[in-house]
Design an enzyme around this catalytic site. Structure first.
Site, PDB file in Angstrom:
ATOM      1  N   ASN A  83     -25.590  53.534  21.987  1.00  0.00           N
ATOM      2  CA  ASN A  83     -24.540  52.517  22.032  1.00  0.00           C
ATOM      3  C   ASN A  83     -23.309  52.973  22.820  1.00  0.00           C
ATOM      4  O   ASN A  83     -22.297  52.294  22.834  1.00  0.00           O
ATOM      5  CB  ASN A  83     -24.152  52.096  20.608  1.00  0.00           C
ATOM      6  CG  ASN A  83     -23.557  53.233  19.805  1.00  0.00           C
ATOM      7  OD1 ASN A  83     -23.579  54.387  20.239  1.00  0.00           O
ATOM      8  ND2 ASN A  83     -23.035  52.926  18.635  1.00  0.00           N
ATOM      9  N   PRO A 121     -14.327  47.565  20.299  1.00  0.00           N
ATOM     10  CA  PRO A 121     -15.322  47.051  21.237  1.00  0.00           C
ATOM     11  C   PRO A 121     -16.325  46.138  20.544  1.00  0.00           C
ATOM     12  O   PRO A 121     -16.672  46.355  19.382  1.00  0.00           O
ATOM     13  CB  PRO A 121     -16.010  48.318  21.760  1.00  0.00           C
ATOM     14  CG  PRO A 121     -15.684  49.393  20.803  1.00  0.00           C
ATOM     15  CD  PRO A 121     -14.504  48.972  19.975  1.00  0.00           C
ATOM     16  N   SER A 169     -14.260  42.064  23.378  1.00  0.00           N
ATOM     17  CA  SER A 169     -13.706  43.160  22.585  1.00  0.00           C
ATOM     18  C   SER A 169     -12.268  42.782  22.248  1.00  0.00           C
ATOM     19  O   SER A 169     -11.725  41.850  22.850  1.00  0.00           O
ATOM     20  CB  SER A 169     -13.709  44.446  23.402  1.00  0.00           C
ATOM     21  OG  SER A 169     -15.017  44.766  23.801  1.00  0.00           O
ATOM     22  N   HIS A 193     -13.984  49.137  13.150  1.00  0.00           N
ATOM     23  CA  HIS A 193     -14.197  49.875  14.411  1.00  0.00           C
ATOM     24  C   HIS A 193     -15.087  49.158  15.413  1.00  0.00           C
ATOM     25  O   HIS A 193     -15.163  49.575  16.564  1.00  0.00           O
ATOM     26  CB  HIS A 193     -14.730  51.268  14.129  1.00  0.00           C
ATOM     27  CG  HIS A 193     -16.234  51.376  14.062  1.00  0.00           C
ATOM     28  ND1 HIS A 193     -16.998  50.606  13.231  1.00  0.00           N
ATOM     29  CD2 HIS A 193     -17.087  52.171  14.747  1.00  0.00           C
ATOM     30  CE1 HIS A 193     -18.271  50.931  13.392  1.00  0.00           C
ATOM     31  NE2 HIS A 193     -18.356  51.869  14.302  1.00  0.00           N
ATOM     32  N   GLY A 207     -21.168  46.316  14.859  1.00  0.00           N
ATOM     33  CA  GLY A 207     -22.307  46.684  14.007  1.00  0.00           C
ATOM     34  C   GLY A 207     -23.551  45.925  14.419  1.00  0.00           C
ATOM     35  O   GLY A 207     -23.475  44.757  14.823  1.00  0.00           O
TER      36      GLY A 207
END
Lengths: 139, 478
Positions: free
Chosen positions: B203, B375, B382, B401, B404
């Site tokens: 990722n 992001p 983002s 963050h 996912g």
């Protein structure tokens, strides 16, 4: 696909369940399964031999140590391994030989990078004469 | 765990009440319509497991991007008090120590960049080593690596990769104090040696984008992100160096747990009391990996800026907006029930989000709060946020963050069969360059949750404020 190797899915990572008739074969097949995740093993030739020896406090930890050792060899010496012979395997110690070759970008595609072999949901069990290991990798 | 186990605290916060061996409750920031996805894997149980660890303060927290991780859930935040038997846990940091994100802004507009986008992305792809086993970014000897592990981003700057000004705009100024190279294994050094200045795979990415929506004009001005600004995101971590350190110390702590009489619901939560030799050694080694990642992103940021200058000349004006860390444990002072306490805060897939006025926020941003960079996926958007008071009061200064995943890599690869993901993105004016088609398939937009849902929960819960949204123009995937 080998009948003794069954990949399972996980949202973020990959894993497999491997079976064998004895512990030594189980370790050898798990190693094959690891490199099967990394590349097409049909393209790898057993040209160079490595001798390996690992120890751990129980057979689950031994499986993690063994596969981590192979991943370390792959990452630091840029090798792909395709044949494994486990000479001795107990609950806490393993000695083995592995054959393979250095990565040749012209012939090999490395599909993924394994960050680590994890303890999550790890099992190395025997039932009715069949050994089974379940291993999850952080990719 | 099912929804019956959860108690609604507010529209944006649910709780697993303290029960059984839990020392504190587990609290999950989410929204009613997102609950089924949150409960789909075992992540809530994992948060409840974390609540059982010794010395945990307040609650085991999870941000709205919570998903299943090893031991600790991703999106997890937990603070431990050294004075109350608190622990440090490698599983609470994760394998990719100090995986994080840097955002850079340019003086270029989208109109200037668009006609040269393909050649820009090709040049970036050549300049920044990426992909499986990526090596050869920056040559470093073993001795260099030890200095890098102590100095972090400053090590890269001293070698001409970037400027002193960059360091002002990186969390911890790009160096976490406490690095102890003597506690890093030979194996970790060997894995780290060839990978300085490399992006890696999975990722991790380098993305060129532009500001396509501004929610807070004044803050966007302070950050230098007015509408239309072309930006660059760099997302990577400490590579094999960090992975090996996590592996080494999980094994060490696995053995230490019994010695300290710690009972664990999951072996992957292995930990040791803060102040113990095992904890000290892990912290020293972890700081080395944290600094490796800081140095790595600093070097990649510089390589990126150099390509922009090569393509657009001096008017590119690439500069660092901010850089955040996603996976680490560090000592911070937080106010708990009216008293200041020095705690070891673990953030695993969570971002520090300090409010306006906090001394750790760079002077240039102190009036608005710490920038938080979120992001999304390569096809959508983002976000740039700011830390807010709610985070200081409730989450030890933390927020979400990222998006996912919602599809496994296999499932994504299957969904991509018969399709050309690069072509699909191109038809939407997004140029992607990747080492392998498989990575592109696995990283397709639909494989990720919608990051705007995650961001919205954090904003509504008062943990962060929205500043701007960025649209991808081009993306490099390892």
């Amino acid at each position: 696909m080998q009948s003794w190797l069954r990949p399972f899915e996980h949202t973020a990572d990959v894993g497999f369940v491997v079976t064998a008739a004895n512990l030594a074969e189980l370790f050898a097949r798990a190693a094959w399964g690891l490199f099967d995740l990394l590349t097409d093993l049909e393209t790898v030739r057993p040209r160079e031999r490595s001798a390996l020896s690992v120890t751990a406090e129980d057979r689950g930890a031994l499986m993690v140590r063994w596969l981590s050792e192979l991943n370390f060899l792959h990452q630091t010496e840029h090798r792909l391994l395709c044949r494994f012979e486990v000479d001795q395997a107990s609950e806490t110690r393993l000695t083995a030989q592995a054959w393979g070759e250095r990565i040749d970008p012209a012939r090999h595609t490395v599909r993924t990078e394994i960050k680590a072999v994890t303890f999550h949901g790890l099992s190395v069990e025997q039932a009715d004469g069949v050994w089974t290991a379940r291993i999850l990798f952080d990719v | 765990m099912n929804s019956q186990a959860l108690r609604k605290v507010s529209d944006y916060l649910w709780e697993v009440p303290k029960q059984g061996k839990m020392r504190v409750p587990a609290r999950i920031y989410t929204r009613e319509d997102l609950l089924p996805a949150v409960l789909a894997d075992n992540a809530v149980q994992q948060a409840a497991n974390v609540a059982q660890l010794p010395g945990i303060v307040g609650a085991a927290l999870a941000m709205p991007d919570i998903h299943w991780g090893y031991g600790f859930p991703i999106g997890g935040v937990a603070a431990f008090d050294p004075a109350a038997g608190g622990v440090i846990s490698p599983g609470g940091v994760g394998y990719d120590i100090n995986c994080g994100v840097r955002l850079m802004a340019t003086r270029l507009s989208r109109e200037e960049v668009q006609p040269r986008l393909q050649s820009l992305m090709n040049r970036l792809f050549q300049a920044v080593p990426s992909g499986v086993g990526a090596a050869g970014g920056i040559k470093a000897s073993r001795r260099d690596l030890e200095a890098l592990a102590r100095e972090g981003a400053a090590w890269s700057v001293a070698r001409g990769f970037g400027t002193q000004e960059d360091l002002e705009r990186v969390e911890e100024h790009g160096c976490l104090a406490g690095a102890a190279p003597e506690h890093v294994s030979e194996r970790a050094w060997r894995r780290g040696l060839e990978q300085v200045g490399t992006l890696g795979s999975g990722n991790h990415f380098l993305e060129v984008g532009c500001v396509d929506e501004v929610y807070d004009e004044a803050a966007a001005q302070v950050l230098g992100l007015p509408l239309g600004t072309v930006t660059v995101f760099v997302h990577c971590g400490s590579r094999g160096f960090g992975h090996q350190i996590c592996e080494d110390y999980l094994a060490l702590m696995d053995r230490a747990v019994a010695r300290y009489g710690i009972e664990l619901p999951d072996r992957q939560l292995a930990c040791a009391p803060l102040g113990s030799p095992e904890a000290e050694r892990y912290f020293g080694a972890m700081c080395c990996a944290v600094n490796y990642a800081f140095a790595n992103r600093q070097a990649i940021a510089h390589l990126t800026a150099a390509v922009f200058e090569e393509v657009f000349g001096g008017r590119a004006g690439v500069r660092t907006v901010y850089e955040v860390a996603h996976n680490l444990a560090k000592f911070e002072t937080h106010r708990v029930e009216g008293a200041e306490r020095r705690l070891c805060v673990h953030r695993k897939g969570a971002t520090r989000a300090f409010a306006p006025g906090h001394p750790a926020v760079p002077a240039a941003y102190r009036a608005i709060g710490q920038p938080v960079l979120i992001p999304g996926d390569m096809g959508r958007y983002s976000f740039v946020l700011l830390g807010a008071e709610g985070a200081m009061a409730e989450t030890f200064g933390s927020t979400c963050h990222g998006a996912g995943r919602n599809m496994s890599r296999h499932a994504a690869a299957r969904a991509a069969q018969g399709r050309n993901i690069a072509q699909e993105l191109r038809s939407r004016n997004i140029v992607v360059v990747a080492q392998s088609r498989r990575t592109l398939d696995e990283e397709m937009s639909e494989a990720y949750k919608d990051v705007s849902d995650v961001v919205e929960v954090c904003v509504q819960a008062g943990l962060s404020k929205k500043v701007a949204r960025l649209r991808p123009l081009g993306c490099i995937k390892g």
